[in-house]
Write an enzyme that holds these catalytic residues in place. Sequence first.
Site, mmCIF file in Angstrom:
data_model
loop_
_atom_site.group_PDB
_atom_site.id
_atom_site.type_symbol
_atom_site.label_atom_id
_atom_site.label_comp_id
_atom_site.label_asym_id
_atom_site.label_seq_id
_atom_site.Cartn_x
_atom_site.Cartn_y
_atom_site.Cartn_z
ATOM 1 N N PHE A 127 -17.447 41.115 -18.963
ATOM 2 C CA PHE A 127 -16.928 42.508 -19.493
ATOM 3 C C PHE A 127 -16.112 42.243 -20.794
ATOM 4 C CE2 PHE A 127 -13.423 45.727 -19.381
ATOM 5 C CZ PHE A 127 -14.341 46.613 -19.349
ATOM 6 N N ASP A 213 -12.727 35.450 -24.729
ATOM 7 C CA ASP A 213 -11.809 36.589 -24.324
ATOM 8 C C ASP A 213 -11.120 36.152 -23.106
ATOM 9 O OD1 ASP A 213 -11.308 38.949 -23.188
ATOM 10 O OD2 ASP A 213 -13.259 39.920 -23.667
ATOM 11 N N LYS A 242 -3.821 42.399 -21.710
ATOM 12 C CA LYS A 242 -3.593 42.690 -20.710
ATOM 13 C C LYS A 242 -1.837 42.263 -20.276
ATOM 14 C CE LYS A 242 -7.569 43.707 -17.924
ATOM 15 N NZ LYS A 242 -8.899 43.514 -18.450
HETATM 16 C C1 LIG Z 1 -9.803 44.212 -19.270
HETATM 17 C C2 LIG Z 1 -10.749 43.478 -20.305
HETATM 18 C C3 LIG Z 1 -10.905 44.038 -21.640
HETATM 19 C C4 LIG Z 1 -10.747 45.236 -21.962
HETATM 20 O O1 LIG Z 1 -9.334 45.447 -22.124
HETATM 21 P P1 LIG Z 1 -8.772 47.009 -22.562
HETATM 22 O O2 LIG Z 1 -7.236 46.668 -22.692
HETATM 23 O O3 LIG Z 1 -8.937 47.784 -21.022
HETATM 24 O O4 LIG Z 1 -9.371 47.476 -23.409
HETATM 25 C C5 LIG Z 1 -11.618 43.009 -22.275
HETATM 26 N N1 LIG Z 1 -11.916 41.804 -21.876
HETATM 27 C C6 LIG Z 1 -11.604 41.338 -20.720
HETATM 28 C C7 LIG Z 1 -11.874 39.911 -20.291
HETATM 29 C C8 LIG Z 1 -11.051 42.191 -19.735
HETATM 30 O O5 LIG Z 1 -10.683 41.845 -18.428
#
Ligand SMILES: *Cc1c(COP(=O)(O)O)cnc(C)c1O
Length: 384
Positions: A127, A213, A242
């Site tokens: 994701f 990521d 986050k």
């Molecule tokens: C939550 C998340 C995203 C997206 O972040 P947003 O602030 O909602 O755009 C991208 N990568 C990972 C691994 C995430 O957990």
Amino acid sequence: MSYLMSNYAPLDVAFVKGSGCWLFDAQGVRYLDALSGVGVVNLGHSHPEVSRIIQSQAQRIIHTSNWYQIPNQEKLAAKLCKIAKMDKAFFCNSGAEAVEAAIKLTRLFARSKNITSPLILTANNSFHGRTFGALSATGSPKVKVGFEPLLSGFEHIDFNDIDAIKAFEDNTNVVAIMLEPIQGESGVIIPDEDYLNKVADLCHKNNWLLILDEVQSGIGRCGKWFAHNYNAITPDILLLAKGLANGIPIGACLAKGAAAGLFSVGSHGSTFGGNHLAAAVALRTLEVIKEDKILQNVCQISNYLAAGFKQKLAHDKVVEIRIKGLMIAIELNKNPAKLLQLALDQKLLINITGNAIRLLPPLILSQKEADIIIDGVCKLVDNL
Ligand SMILES: *Cc1c(COP(=O)(O)O)cnc(C)c1O
């Protein structure tokens, strides 16, 4: 009738106040927050230092745009680059935007190598966010359905399968691999201990950019500053969001080496990205993580939770407990969807992903609060 679009289905509760790991509704009923607003409020709700810096910064200056210098953004970049061993930072407002910045960097990187149809390898069940680039990178079909045509230039490979990556070694279009060190949204999927080392080796050998990521796994969530610190590697590009400013929106795309020098004046930007308020709060958040020895707490409470779950959970219903720091999933042998409401009735906030209960408690969680989570989750599993 709600005037809000139908893309969320919020539970029947509204919180009016938070303190530490606890949230309160208008009646004063308290709930234990084992999700931290999806891995965001890592220092807990209303952390006195976070609240203080928000207030004092807001009273001074909130926003000027990136057309003028923002000293705290400079300081934040320096601090992040120091703890992540990176060279340069770009700030945006969310995880998806950090991913977009990384994708744009790979396009420029491809151009520098005269590759006109560049490919980025990403993982199945990954994701990376909801914007079109991030969505195209994402390897979870359910969030993509209905939005085709997506951005081209992504190939999805199985996570934790090094041979799947090796199969692309003779494909001269590959420019980068983007992975979550631990897959969060798909249920805390933890790869083999040496997987990331092998990926980093392959990237180095083939001159591919390694993009990690760590939007969810970073900033202490896994018990080190970043999940990849368990592998003693550094990526070329590191994505954060986050937990970075404990709830004030901010995202970061850090880069080192060649990747750090690809953007030039005008090639990328963000109106809000890294503004005075967000930068000041992120800076203070990082300081508090250090001052309050949050990483040690994460490791300690993680071990405590792991032992508690192992000992107390009904073994006949649990397939697997996956835990790294305070990224936790309890995989069950039956669909646990109904447990979401039961947990709320029990005043415990959890998430259900597939057949797993997922927990992302604040990193300040105490042993007493961990006990409440263990007992609460055991009760839920007994109800399955
Ligand atoms: C939550 C998340 C995203 C997206 O972040 P947003 O602030 O909602 O755009 C991208 N990568 C990972 C691994 C995430 O957990």
